[in-house]
Design a protein around this motif. Structure first.
Motif, PDB file in Angstrom:
ATOM      1  N   ALA A 145       7.092  13.156  -2.723  1.00 26.78           N
ATOM      2  CA  ALA A 145       7.093  11.753  -2.324  1.00 26.78           C
ATOM      3  C   ALA A 145       7.389  11.601  -0.843  1.00 26.78           C
ATOM      4  O   ALA A 145       8.153  12.341  -0.273  1.00 26.78           O
ATOM      5  N   ARG A 146       6.700  10.637  -0.271  1.00 28.19           N
ATOM      6  CA  ARG A 146       6.952  10.336   1.138  1.00 28.19           C
ATOM      7  C   ARG A 146       7.823   9.085   1.242  1.00 28.19           C
ATOM      8  O   ARG A 146       7.907   8.308   0.298  1.00 28.19           O
TER       9      ARG A 146
ATOM     10  N   ARG B 271       2.006   6.269  -7.161  1.00 27.74           N
ATOM     11  CA  ARG B 271       0.955   7.094  -7.781  1.00 27.74           C
ATOM     12  C   ARG B 271       1.256   8.578  -7.602  1.00 27.74           C
ATOM     13  O   ARG B 271       1.075   9.372  -8.512  1.00 27.74           O
ATOM     14  N   GLU B 272       1.738   8.926  -6.394  1.00 27.21           N
ATOM     15  CA  GLU B 272       2.044  10.335  -6.143  1.00 27.21           C
ATOM     16  C   GLU B 272       3.184  10.831  -7.019  1.00 27.21           C
ATOM     17  O   GLU B 272       3.112  11.901  -7.615  1.00 27.21           O
ATOM     18  N   SER B 273       4.232  10.018  -7.108  1.00 28.47           N
ATOM     19  CA  SER B 273       5.382  10.459  -7.893  1.00 28.47           C
ATOM     20  C   SER B 273       5.072  10.415  -9.392  1.00 28.47           C
ATOM     21  O   SER B 273       5.548  11.241 -10.156  1.00 28.47           O
ATOM     22  N   ALA B 274       4.268   9.436  -9.808  1.00 31.73           N
ATOM     23  CA  ALA B 274       3.938   9.313 -11.229  1.00 31.73           C
ATOM     24  C   ALA B 274       3.119  10.505 -11.711  1.00 31.73           C
ATOM     25  O   ALA B 274       3.283  10.972 -12.828  1.00 31.73           O
ATOM     26  N   SER B 275       2.246  11.021 -10.826  1.00 28.58           N
ATOM     27  CA  SER B 275       1.443  12.171 -11.233  1.00 28.58           C
ATOM     28  C   SER B 275       2.256  13.461 -11.090  1.00 28.58           C
ATOM     29  O   SER B 275       1.937  14.473 -11.692  1.00 28.58           O
TER      30      SER B 275
ATOM     31  N   PRO C  64       0.817  -1.225   0.000  1.00 25.75           N
ATOM     32  CA  PRO C  64       0.000   0.000   0.000  1.00 25.75           C
ATOM     33  C   PRO C  64       0.850   1.274   0.000  1.00 25.75           C
ATOM     34  O   PRO C  64       0.561   2.219  -0.739  1.00 25.75           O
ATOM     35  N   ASP C  65       1.907   1.269   0.811  1.00 33.26           N
ATOM     36  CA  ASP C  65       2.758   2.468   0.865  1.00 33.26           C
ATOM     37  C   ASP C  65       3.541   2.658  -0.430  1.00 33.26           C
ATOM     38  O   ASP C  65       3.681   3.778  -0.928  1.00 33.26           O
TER      39      ASP C  65
ATOM     40  N   GLY D 110       4.314  11.166 -15.453  1.00 30.78           N
ATOM     41  CA  GLY D 110       4.958  12.357 -14.889  1.00 30.78           C
ATOM     42  C   GLY D 110       6.036  11.955 -13.898  1.00 30.78           C
ATOM     43  O   GLY D 110       6.593  10.880 -14.003  1.00 30.78           O
ATOM     44  N   GLY D 111       6.284  12.812 -12.908  1.00 24.17           N
ATOM     45  CA  GLY D 111       7.261  12.505 -11.887  1.00 24.17           C
ATOM     46  C   GLY D 111       8.648  12.946 -12.274  1.00 24.17           C
ATOM     47  O   GLY D 111       8.868  13.554 -13.317  1.00 24.17           O
TER      48      GLY D 111
END
Lengths: 68, 491
Positions: A58-59, A49-53, A42-43, B30-31
């Protein structure tokens, strides 16, 4: 059984033991690794997903193995 | 060899679709480059274990180690494989911790920051050449022809394209996530195959009855010279670009250290099971259960076709493909990243945006794949090419990396550059001489050159080149250091 035969048989026992130990490591080890990976998933997935968008910083990923 | 059933083919097709599906799910639009190439330096121990184990082992181990065990016995593990674990241990404890202290991106990046861009370029050339997936794609050709009866080029195109597509789409995330599936498949199915193989030959003890005692001699008739040659090829682990990439992608040194230590246990078990399978195949031949005319490197495949039931055989072939895909995707990514980040960026566009770096890496991956495909389809003998690529990498990078990590005061540009240059040029020259003036020996499975010197005949083999080029690289380092100091004194 001759001395030589007994000696070889004992040596083989050691190898046979090592063989079954190796089979166990190969059979069980990856499943354990998979279980720990699924706990992290999950992490890792959220981070991906966060970095891809590219929208959210990033965390760091989760802790998994007890010594990490 | 018997043909596959519909169920086996369906399982293999399902595996391919699963990999493609993961590529689609993990595709990135992206990224930044660090995320695409190093997963934001956040990989944890489990995913590192899966990724390292599956990347470092392909069908070269499956077919190569089983071939050695088939013809010579347990020396395949004790004499060859075991040396590799020691080198990897040295890598973990002597290098990984120091490499993890700074935020390096790649092996050429380490060289560039220790010395200058000249060293970055030479090591990038070595990294790219070493990582071009020629041997991986060639492996797909072998899998296709041996296990499926397909033309090698078709297998290379089909299986290689699947790995290429998900690597292009998702970068390190796609590589690492698919590695987990591939790791489980390649290990668990090998473990499942052994009991069935032993059952065919009548149990473990029948190997003792049927095989010559020499098969159970730990070092066989291996000479010190041969042991040194094996050890020298394992030296590549010290400068292995995919190891470096995983070290930089790990969330901490502890994570990667634990992953490699657990990986050594898994590699050891994998090698041993492959060794026993090779010996079991030899026993089956002696018992008449397998055709005595089979080639040693195909023995394991024949054995598995004989013992694995429908469905399990398809899964096993998917596992073999998994082992090879996990190797190919990582090397493609490393080669592409090296080409973009360590050559294109410093040479043409120092201010490249993140999007440009990701696009450049994707182009680099494609270039590496095409170069690998051309090599794999053109050369019939790829072992010699691999020895050349490994000696190229070791001779160009080992000395400057070791000195740069341990003696920071010696991080002088000329030392790094001369070391790389001497190592690189001596490898190219010596390989050219041995390959062009010598011949390929089927017996020794390498290029051989006979020379007459001091009234004696000497046999030089391709693997000996590192005994010349690595010392020359060390010599080049000290020469550069001395010249640099002299220049500083006179300035």
């Amino acid at each position: 059984m001759s001395d030589m035969g007994m000696s070889m048989s004992m040596t083989m026992s050691g190898w046979e033991l090592f063989t079954w130990w190796s089979v166990s490591v190969l059979a069980v080890g990856p499943l354990l690794v998979l279980a720990f990976f699924l706990r992290d998933l999950p992490d890792l997935w959220r981070r991906h997903r966060e970095s891809a968008s590219g929208s959210v910083a990033a965390r760091s990923a989760s802790r998994t193995f007890p010594d990490e | 060899m018997a043909s596959l059933s519909f169920l086996d083919i369906a399982i293999i097709a399902g595996y391919m679709l699963l990999m493609m599906g993961l590529g689609v799910v993990l595709a990135r639009r992206g990224g930044d480059f660090t995320d695409f190439f190093l997963a934001g330096r956040a990989l944890t121990t489990p995913i590192l274990i899966a990724s390292l184990v599956s990347t470092y082992y392909g069908i070269d181990v499956l077919f190569g180690t089983s071939q050695l065990a088939y013809s010579e016995g347990v020396v395949a593990w004790f004499g060859y494989s075991r040396v590799g674990y020691f080198v990897i241990l040295v890598m973990v404890f002597a290098l990984a911790g120091r490499l993890k202290r700074e935020d390096y991106t790649s092996l050429p990046d380490v060289m560039g920051r220790f010395y200058d861009d000249r060293s970055r370029y030479t090591s990038a050339a070595a990294t790219f050449l070493y990582s071009v997936p020629a041997t991986s794609l060639y492996g797909f050709g072998i899998i296709g022809s041996v296990l499926l009866g397909w033309p090698p080029v078709l297998s290379m195109l089909l299986f290689g394209s699947v790995a290429l597509i998900y690597t292009l789409a998702g970068g390190i995330y796609a590589v690492a996530f698919t590695d987990v599936v591939q790791f489980v498949l390649m290990c668990v199915l090998l473990a499942a195959a052994l009991p069935l193989a032993l059952d065919l030959i009548g149990g473990f003890d029948s190997m003792l009855v049927n095989l010559e005692p020499a098969y159970f001699e730990r070092m066989g008739d291996m000479s010190l010279g041969l042991l040194l040659i094996y050890a020298s090829t394992h030296l590549a682990a010290l400068v292995e670009p995919s190891f470096y990439q995983r070290i930089f992608a790990a969330r901490s040194f502890k994570a990667v250290r634990n992953a490699i230590l657990i990986g050594i246990v898994l590699w050891g078990a994998y090698d041993w099971v492959v060794t026993v399978l090779g010996m079991a195949a030899r026993t089956a031949v002696l018992q008449g259960a397998l055709d005595p005319g089979i080639a040693g490197d195909h023995a394991l495949a024949h054995m598995l076709f004989a013992v694995l039931p429908v469905g399990v055989l398809g899964l096993f072939i998917a596992g073999v493909l998994a082992a090879q895909m996990s190797t190919m995707d990582s090397y493609c990514l490393v080669a592409g990243g090296s080409l973009c980040y360590d050559v294109y960026r410093p040479l043409f566009n120092r201010e490249a945006s993140e999007a440009t770096l990701i696009r450049g890496t994707r182009i680099g991956i494609l270039v590496a794949w095409c170069a690998g495909f051309t090599m794999a389809a053109s050369f019939g003998q790829l072992l010699g090419l691999w020895v050349f690529m490994a000696s190229f990498l070791i001779s160009t990078t080992l000395a400057p990396i070791l000195f740069g990590l341990y003696v920071p005061a010696w991080r002088r540009p000329l030392a790094g550059f001369l070391s790389s240059l001497l190592g690189l040029s001596s490898v190219i020259l010596a390989n050219a001489i041995i390959v062009l003036a010598g011949h390929y020996s089927e017996v020794q499975a390498t290029y051989v050159l006979e020379v007459r010197l001091f009234d004696r005949s000497w046999t030089l083999i391709q693997e000996y080149i590192m005994f010349l080029s690595v010392p020359l690289s060390f010599l080049g380092f000290f020469l550069g250091l001395a010249l640099d100091r002299r220049r500083a004194r006179t300035a």
